[in-house]
Scaffold this motif. Structure first.
Motif, PDB file in Angstrom:
ATOM      1  N   ALA A 237       0.921  -1.277  -0.019  1.00  0.00           N
ATOM      2  CA  ALA A 237       0.210  -0.116   0.010  1.00  0.00           C
ATOM      3  C   ALA A 237       1.041   1.426   0.018  1.00  0.00           C
ATOM      4  CB  ALA A 237      -1.059  -0.042   1.283  1.00  0.00           C
ATOM      5  N   LEU A 238       2.055   1.206   0.771  1.00  0.00           N
ATOM      6  CA  LEU A 238       3.024   2.214   0.963  1.00  0.00           C
ATOM      7  C   LEU A 238       3.430   2.546  -0.426  1.00  0.00           C
ATOM      8  CD1 LEU A 238       4.420   4.680   2.318  1.00  0.00           C
ATOM      9  CD2 LEU A 238       5.831   2.716   3.360  1.00  0.00           C
ATOM     10  N   GLU A 240       2.336   1.748  -3.447  1.00  0.00           N
ATOM     11  CA  GLU A 240       1.335   2.405  -4.607  1.00  0.00           C
ATOM     12  C   GLU A 240       1.159   3.811  -4.250  1.00  0.00           C
ATOM     13  OE1 GLU A 240      -2.890   1.126  -5.869  1.00  0.00           O
ATOM     14  OE2 GLU A 240      -1.883  -0.405  -4.939  1.00  0.00           O
ATOM     15  N   ARG A 241       1.289   4.120  -2.940  1.00  0.00           N
ATOM     16  CA  ARG A 241       0.702   5.646  -2.506  1.00  0.00           C
ATOM     17  C   ARG A 241       1.902   6.256  -3.145  1.00  0.00           C
ATOM     18  NH1 ARG A 241      -3.383   7.181   0.791  1.00  0.00           N
ATOM     19  NH2 ARG A 241      -4.161   5.051   0.077  1.00  0.00           N
ATOM     20  N   SER A 245       1.294   9.369  -5.756  1.00  0.00           N
ATOM     21  CA  SER A 245       0.873  10.600  -5.180  1.00  0.00           C
ATOM     22  C   SER A 245       2.262  11.582  -4.881  1.00  0.00           C
ATOM     23  CB  SER A 245       0.171  10.591  -3.892  1.00  0.00           C
ATOM     24  OG  SER A 245       0.279  11.901  -3.027  1.00  0.00           O
ATOM     25  N   TYR A 250       3.930  11.221   2.248  1.00  0.00           N
ATOM     26  CA  TYR A 250       4.165   9.720   2.227  1.00  0.00           C
ATOM     27  C   TYR A 250       5.643   9.450   2.274  1.00  0.00           C
ATOM     28  CZ  TYR A 250      -0.629   9.747   1.075  1.00  0.00           C
ATOM     29  OH  TYR A 250      -2.090  10.059   1.383  1.00  0.00           O
ATOM     30  N   LEU A 307      -2.943   5.421   4.739  1.00  0.00           N
ATOM     31  CA  LEU A 307      -2.757   4.592   3.955  1.00  0.00           C
ATOM     32  C   LEU A 307      -3.822   3.560   4.004  1.00  0.00           C
ATOM     33  CD1 LEU A 307       0.966   3.244   4.371  1.00  0.00           C
ATOM     34  CD2 LEU A 307       0.065   4.910   2.592  1.00  0.00           C
TER      35      LEU A 307
END
Length: 349
Positions: A237-238, A240-241, A245, A250, A307
């Motif tokens: 998830a991290l 992808e963010r 972004s 992040y 997240l």
């Protein structure tokens, strides 16, 4: 999981290890084009072999302490995403090999970051450290990402130093570039396929398989226990963010762990394991043992808020899933089939 990973070029350092093997099969199932660089597995059996990871990735053997080798690897792969897991990961071993621990965890990580600097296109980088990077005050409070870094033992101190290096590289060299880097601080990870020495679940399994009592060296130590799939979901998830972004929030450190109420003493881990696989344990604590933290817990508010990552399996489920993996594979079931089934149960596929 989203379709983000389909076709992404992903480099995993330390892919031959316990967490690296689980992450590699997960990424493969998500459609990523995975490459890995790591040392040969140092356990027998090794999850890497049990899962047939070599056939699923572009497999390279190498030591991250070799800067030129790391640079060639990164240049060849041209990754969209990097997960840096390669490390000397054991507290007790760090007392026996402190220089090697620091060379691997600090300079090895610096070699990876230096190589990534040369990439011409966007890259999301997750540098994996540990919950033990925090200065442990033994005060019974969960630590958030703003808590001061520290480390009593060589392993913890080397990982805290790695965090400082990550921050330095990010501010000194990556500001204004398309390389986005964050660090991931995971709690005590357990799960099927960990065969390392001086880790509680592998020690439990080895004793039970031999019909011997489980020797527990630190029964009162409290840790944030979590199944291996929990932090891996956080890493995914991290990354992808980071990719999608531009928000610098992040590009920082993130905790991944269980619900704070599931930070439990080692004796609870053993007791719960024995509910799933009968046996007995003995207190093997010693006044001469090397120092290990007595209490450690993580505050998860940041990873939940930014997240959307929350623990999925309870303490009891985590132990049950871990023990059932070892029992099923020990009884002849395929490690690949058991692992894929748990990925499906977790919701990762």
């Amino acid at each position: 999981m989203s379709d983000f990973w389909n076709g992404k070029r992903v480099l995993v350092t330390g892919h031959t290890g316990f967490k690296g093997s689980w992450l590699s099969i997960w990424l493969n199932r998500l459609g990523a084009d995975v490459a890995g660089i790591a040392l040969t597995p140092d356990t027998d059996p090794a999850l890497f072999d049990q899962l047939g990871v070599e056939a699923l990735v572009d497999h390279m053997i190498g030591d991250i302490r070799d800067a030129d080798l790391v640079a060639r690897c990164v240049a060849e792969v041209q990754p969209d995403v990097v997960f840096h897991l390669a490390a000397q990961p054991l507290v007790i071993e760090s007392y026996e090999t402190p220089l090697e621990t620091w060379q691997t965890n600090v300079m090895g990580s610096a070699h990876v970051m230096q190589a990534i600097r040369q990439l011409p296109d966007r890259c999301a980088v997750v540098m994996v450290t540990t919950d033990k990077v925090y200065e442990n005050l033994e005060d019974g409070k969960p630590y958030d990402e703003q808590h001061p870094l520290g480390g009593h033992d060589p392993y913890s101190a080397s990982k805290a130093a790695m965090e400082i290096a990550v921050s330095s590289w990010r501010r000194s060299f990556l500001s204004g570039t398309d390389i986005r880097m964050a660090s991931a601080r995971a709690g005590n990870v357990i799960g099927g396929g960990d065969w390392a020495s001086n880790r509680i679940l592998p020690d439990i399994v080895r004793a039970l398989r031999l019909g011997k009592p489980i020797e527990v060296r630190n029964p009162n130590a409290v840790r944030p226990w979590q199944h291996v799939l929990e932090p891996l979901a956080g890493y995914l998830a991290l990354a992808e963010r980071l990719w999608v972004s531009d928000n610098p929030v992040y590009q920082s450190g993130f905790n991944f762990g269980p619900d704070p109420k599931d930070a439990r003493p080692v004796r609870d881990v053993v007791t719960e394991a024995l509910r799933n696989w009968p046996g007995r344990w003995v207190d093997a604590s010693s006044e001469d043992a090397v120092h290990e933290a007595g209490f450690l817990s993580l505050d998860l508010a940041k990873s939940e808020a930014l997240l959307g990552v929350k623990p999925r399996w309870s303490f009891e489920q985590t132990i049950e899933k871990t023990v059932s993996w070892y029992r099923a594979v020990g009884e002849g079931q395929s490690a690949v089939d058991v692992s894929k089934a748990q990925l499906l149960e977790f919701g990762g596929l």
